[in-house]
Scaffold this motif. Structure first.
Motif, PDB file in Angstrom:
ATOM      1  N   LEU A  87      -2.401   2.437 -40.812  1.00  0.00           N
ATOM      2  CA  LEU A  87      -1.040   2.493 -41.359  1.00  0.00           C
ATOM      3  C   LEU A  87       0.010   2.579 -40.261  1.00  0.00           C
ATOM      4  O   LEU A  87       1.167   2.254 -40.475  1.00  0.00           O
ATOM      5  CB  LEU A  87      -0.875   3.670 -42.318  1.00  0.00           C
ATOM      6  CG  LEU A  87      -1.429   3.500 -43.724  1.00  0.00           C
ATOM      7  CD1 LEU A  87      -1.083   4.703 -44.580  1.00  0.00           C
ATOM      8  CD2 LEU A  87      -0.894   2.248 -44.379  1.00  0.00           C
ATOM      9  N   GLY A  88      -0.399   3.008 -39.077  1.00  0.00           N
ATOM     10  CA  GLY A  88       0.566   3.104 -37.982  1.00  0.00           C
ATOM     11  C   GLY A  88       0.905   1.755 -37.385  1.00  0.00           C
ATOM     12  O   GLY A  88       1.868   1.618 -36.633  1.00  0.00           O
ATOM     13  N   ASP A  90       2.320  -0.931 -38.379  1.00  0.00           N
ATOM     14  CA  ASP A  90       3.123  -1.773 -39.254  1.00  0.00           C
ATOM     15  C   ASP A  90       4.027  -2.669 -38.426  1.00  0.00           C
ATOM     16  O   ASP A  90       4.314  -2.388 -37.271  1.00  0.00           O
ATOM     17  CB  ASP A  90       3.961  -0.910 -40.177  1.00  0.00           C
ATOM     18  CG  ASP A  90       4.922  -0.042 -39.395  1.00  0.00           C
ATOM     19  OD1 ASP A  90       6.109  -0.082 -39.679  1.00  0.00           O
ATOM     20  OD2 ASP A  90       4.461   0.667 -38.465  1.00  0.00           O
ATOM     21  N   LEU A 290       2.438  -1.836 -47.860  1.00  0.00           N
ATOM     22  CA  LEU A 290       3.224  -0.880 -47.078  1.00  0.00           C
ATOM     23  C   LEU A 290       4.706  -1.228 -47.119  1.00  0.00           C
ATOM     24  O   LEU A 290       5.566  -0.353 -47.108  1.00  0.00           O
ATOM     25  CB  LEU A 290       2.713  -0.895 -45.640  1.00  0.00           C
ATOM     26  CG  LEU A 290       3.243   0.160 -44.689  1.00  0.00           C
ATOM     27  CD1 LEU A 290       2.949   1.526 -45.257  1.00  0.00           C
ATOM     28  CD2 LEU A 290       2.587   0.018 -43.342  1.00  0.00           C
ATOM     29  N   ASN A 294       6.722   3.484 -47.563  1.00  0.00           N
ATOM     30  CA  ASN A 294       6.633   3.736 -46.131  1.00  0.00           C
ATOM     31  C   ASN A 294       5.367   4.536 -45.850  1.00  0.00           C
ATOM     32  O   ASN A 294       4.723   5.032 -46.771  1.00  0.00           O
ATOM     33  CB  ASN A 294       7.882   4.426 -45.605  1.00  0.00           C
ATOM     34  CG  ASN A 294       8.136   5.755 -46.274  1.00  0.00           C
ATOM     35  OD1 ASN A 294       7.262   6.308 -46.932  1.00  0.00           O
ATOM     36  ND2 ASN A 294       9.326   6.278 -46.113  1.00  0.00           N
ATOM     37  N   GLU A 295       5.048   4.658 -44.556  1.00  0.00           N
ATOM     38  CA  GLU A 295       3.779   5.288 -44.172  1.00  0.00           C
ATOM     39  C   GLU A 295       3.596   6.660 -44.810  1.00  0.00           C
ATOM     40  O   GLU A 295       2.581   6.941 -45.417  1.00  0.00           O
ATOM     41  CB  GLU A 295       3.788   5.512 -42.664  1.00  0.00           C
ATOM     42  CG  GLU A 295       3.151   4.443 -41.851  1.00  0.00           C
ATOM     43  CD  GLU A 295       3.485   4.694 -40.406  1.00  0.00           C
ATOM     44  OE1 GLU A 295       2.842   5.572 -39.808  1.00  0.00           O
ATOM     45  OE2 GLU A 295       4.410   4.046 -39.892  1.00  0.00           O
ATOM     46  N   ARG A 299       0.646   8.072 -47.330  1.00  0.00           N
ATOM     47  CA  ARG A 299      -0.281   9.116 -46.858  1.00  0.00           C
ATOM     48  C   ARG A 299      -0.267  10.318 -47.793  1.00  0.00           C
ATOM     49  O   ARG A 299      -1.327  10.836 -48.154  1.00  0.00           O
ATOM     50  CB  ARG A 299       0.112   9.555 -45.443  1.00  0.00           C
ATOM     51  CG  ARG A 299      -0.275   8.534 -44.415  1.00  0.00           C
ATOM     52  CD  ARG A 299       0.050   8.980 -42.998  1.00  0.00           C
ATOM     53  NE  ARG A 299      -0.543   8.027 -42.071  1.00  0.00           N
ATOM     54  CZ  ARG A 299       0.016   7.663 -40.931  1.00  0.00           C
ATOM     55  NH1 ARG A 299       1.172   8.162 -40.562  1.00  0.00           N
ATOM     56  NH2 ARG A 299      -0.587   6.789 -40.146  1.00  0.00           N
TER      57      ARG A 299
END
Length: 812
Positions: A87-88, A90, A290, A294-295, A299
């Motif tokens: 997910l980081g 993007d 995504l 947003n991340e 999460r």
């Protein structure tokens, strides 16, 4: 509220409470869009795992082993790989395989799009924040990849293959989730035959695809609550079953049971992995969607709700099975306590529909991204959702998906077989993500290769084991995603190949500047009032079709603008940076070039005032150039330089200009003896060399309105040119499209002939024309055709077979 969602993920809002609320709102919405697929998995996982050879091992230990496997898979792939790491990665808030690919294209020059310019690298969204292009430390791996074009083509093909598998998911998810949830009816309505279940499922599916047209946003607000209530239901039932049937199942959380499981079942256990991987299908959606959220919100939703609820459900179902192994053929519905059966059944059907919906939407956006990377024929794209940013609907794809989905449901009628196909499709996408992610770790995050290798070996081996197990099932339904992917791949690759060849041909045969200069300012023909917009794919140079106009038409418009609409490998181009304007030839020729840039997620809006925008941008360009003309160097290069023109500060259709006095205020930020205006021009001019990065984006050009009266500070040339532009605008605008028909050369290989003459021309004839895609009014359209032979080097004098059909079509 309409625009808020997804548009300001990065602004640090001062008030953390509102930030907090917004996060929770996004997390809440993400249930309906992202997690439908993941949360409907428990309906069919155990059934699929025990189908086949595992039936010989119907005992408590096997059930414990299966649960342990599910728990660890669920922890390692969604939680560790996706939520913690992927997910980081993007791309300006966008996710999915294409985001990874375009990150790689920009940071490691792996792109195959031919029309890239140095100006694109100055886009504010081009590089990752904090990324330093290291020119000195050039890794051998990077050099190797950039040198071998074959490898770059391979990378593109792998990404396209992943995209095709996502499209395959769009066919298979609705089929399996709807069929498996409707089959729950048979638990209560014992008389219901299998065939009737299939028919009910088909009716639901047709309804689902038919709704897409209306845009599902009317019912979209119900999606999140449906999934949340469903999750709470299954978590409660799981907890109840664990306590009621077999609390010892908690021990199976230890990986020791996995080892025992494989010792006990051997090869049969390995074959059952194909069923177990269904517990993580839909994980890819967390990354692919995504862009809508947003991340942090994704999460929070996963760790806070999804993970505990699903683990409880799988645990409860395993506890139930360990005591009632004979019920495995429909274990989920059998494990529901009698009293709550009907509400759970209703919500399972609703959740299945939500799951299918989100996958269908994801398919649309994948097709859109393929299209903007030049790999998919033009399709009609409709904006549907007010609430969720970037939701689109593509009618052509929708009906194709519906037909394929019904074919799969009616053809197989069995969730296990569809499950085999589905498992392969999702696992392939995850596997491809793992490989791309390893490259991103090296090139974009600039971490060491050791870290990338660890990531690759750890997750690659887990996913490889699952993939190898599911590949055994290719004869039992697993062939479906491969056949679908093959068909879509051929379409994509042929389109990409034809477009590329056509572009290169255009580039090779562009008209020389010398020829234009010898014609003189009138181009040797009568210039009549009006503006001619000539659409071209070329980002530089004058297209060869232009010489055809000049030699064959007796008169031509006074102002000519070459318009090029092109895609840049970033998700969004800020509206301020969309227009690049330049001039072609000397000032008296009145020829301009305008490049309109879009990102791969930008929906090309239908602007009614497109002409006004364009004319304003050109007017601004003329003035900026006039203000800096003391330097006199602007006309020096025949091709001319391109300027980014900010379009936001325009009002109405009046000619708007920048106030010269206002820009003096900025002099504090500029340390230079040159005049301020020149300096600001300097930063806007595209030097066509990527190394010159002077980002002065701090002039907010103040605007005043000019009635062409208060023009003491404007020199006569500029004034004359602006007047000419206004006059031409009043006379009207004509759109000129050059149509080119591509043919393969007589001597080229058979495959190339098939690809260009049959496949590409079929696609070209049957997709929407560029005139439709750009929303050009029918009345003012002039079309001119010409034939290209691919791979043939011809000079313009050889072309005598101009197909001279200027069809002046008038809309009756």
């Amino acid at each position: 509220m309409d625009q808020e969602i997804g548009s300001i993920p990065h602004d640090r809002l001062v008030n953390w409470r509102s930030d907090y609320k917004r996060l929770l709102l996004l997390a809440y919405q993400s249930f309906g869009v992202v997690y439908g697929d993941l949360s409907t998995s428990p309906i069919y996982v155990y059934t699929s795992s025990f189908a086949g050879r595992l039936n010989n091992h119907r005992d408590e230990q096997t059930v414990f082993g299966v649960f342990s496997l599910i728990f660890w898979t669920f922890t390692l792939i969604p939680l560790l790989k996706y939520v913690m790491i992927v997910l980081g990665a993007d791309d300006n808030g966008e996710g999915g395989t294409f985001a990874l690919y375009s990150l790689l294209c920009r940071h490691a020059k792996l792109s195959l799009l031919p029309n890239q310019q140095a100006a694109d690298e100055e886009l504010s969204t081009y590089y990752r924040a904090g990324y330093i292009p290291r020119i000195a430390i050039y890794s051998p791996l990077k050099r190797f990849l950039e040198k071998h074009k074959r490898l770059r083509t391979c990378l593109l093909l792998i990404v396209l293959f992943g995209a095709c598998m996502v499209i395959g998911d769009g066919v298979l998810t609705p089929a399996i989730s709807v069929l498996s949830s409707i089959s729950g009816l048979q638990i209560r309505a014992k008389k219901l035959a299998d065939g009737e279940v299939v028919i009910i499922s088909c009716v639901v599916l047709v309804g689902l695809f038919a709704l897409q047209h209306k845009g599902t946003q009317r019912v979209a607000f119900m999606f999140a609550p449906v999934v949340i209530i469903w999750l709470l239901f299954i978590a409660a039932i799981g907890l109840y079953n664990t306590i009621y049937w077999n609390p010892r199942i908690i021990r199976a959380l230890s990986p020791h049971y996995i080892v025992k499981y494989f010792e006990h079942t051997g090869k049969d256990g390995w074959i059952s992995l194909g069923g177990i991987l269904l517990s993580v299908t839909g994980t890819e959606a967390m990354f692919a969607d995504l862009g809508h959220f947003n991340e942090a919100s994704i999460r929070i939703a996963f760790v806070g709700v999804i993970y505990p609820c699903l683990v409880l459900q799988y645990m409860g179902q395993a506890a139930f099975l360990s005591k009632n192994i004979h019920d495995v053929s429909s274990s989920f519905f059998e494990s529901i306590p009698q009293s709550v059966f009907w509400p759970v059944f209703v919500f399972s059907s609703l959740a299945a529909i939500v799951a299918s919906q989100s996958v269908i939407s994801a398919t649309f956006s994948i097709v859109k991204q393929c299209h903007s990377l030049g790999c998919f024929p033009r399709v009609k794209i409709v904006h549907t959702s007010r609430w969720i940013h970037g939701r689109i609907y593509i009618p052509e794809i929708n009906w194709i998906l519906m037909v394929l989905c019904l074919a799969v449901t009616l053809g197989f009628r069995d969730t296990t077989i569809i499950g085999n196909a589905y498992g392969i499709a999702s696992m392939t996408v995850m596997f491809i993500t793992t490989w791309l992610m390893a490259l991103v770790i090296i090139f974009v995050w600039q971490n060491s290769i050791i870290f990338a290798l660890l990531f690759l070996i750890f997750f690659g081996s887990i996913e490889g084991a699952y993939l190898s197990s599911s590949l055994i099932k290719v004869p039992q339904g697993g062939w479906v995603p491969f056949v679908l992917s093959f068909i879509f791949m051929v379409i994509m690759y042929v389109w990409h190949y034809g477009t590329l060849k056509k572009y290169l041909f255009n580039l090779h045969n562009k008209v020389s500047m010398k020829w234009i200069l010898t014609l003189g300012p009138s181009l040797g023909i009568v210039r009549v009032p009006g503006i001619g917009l000539i659409y071209t794919e070329l980002a530089t140079g004058v297209p060869s079709i232009f010489s055809h106009f000049v030699t064959n038409l007796p008169a031509f418009h006074q102002v000519l603008v070459f318009v090029c609409v092109k895609s840049v490998p970033v998700p969004f181009v800020p509206p301020d940076e969309q227009y690049l304007i330049g001039r072609i030839g000397p000032r008296t020729y009145r020829m301009y070039r305008c490049i309109i840039r879009y990102g791969y997620k930008d929906v090309q809006k239908v602007e009614n005032n497109f002409e006004d925008q364009l004319i304003l941008s050109i007017a601004k360009f003329i003035q900026m150039e006039g203000e800096g003309s003391s330097a006199g160097s602007y006309d020096s290069s025949p091709e001319g330089r391109m300027v980014v023109i900010r379009t936001t500060d325009t009002s109405g259709t009046r000619l708007v200009t920048r106030d010269a006095d206002e820009s003096e205020c900025n002099s504090t930020s500029i340390r230079s003896s040159k005049s301020v205006t020149l300096q600001s021009l300097q930063s806007l001019y595209d030097e066509d060399s990527p190394h010159v990065n002077h980002h002065h984006h701090h002039h907010h050009h103040q605007v005043v309105q000019i009635e062409l009266s208060e023009t003491e500070n404007i020199n006569s040339e500029v004034k004359e040119e602006l007047m000419a532009l206004l006059e031409a605008k009043q006379a009207g605008v004509a759109y000129i499209m050059g149509h080119s028909y591509v043919k393969a050369r007589k001597t080229s290989s058979f495959m190339k002939k098939i690809a260009i003459d049959v496949a590409y021309s079929f696609l070209r004839k049957n997709c929407r024309g560029p005139a439709v895609a750009l929303n050009i009014p029918h009345i003012s359209l002039i079309e001119v055709g010409m034939i290209y032979y691919v791979y043939k080097r011809i000079s313009l004098s050889d072309i005598n077979d101009w197909t001279n059909h200027q069809s002046f079509e008038i809309d009756a």
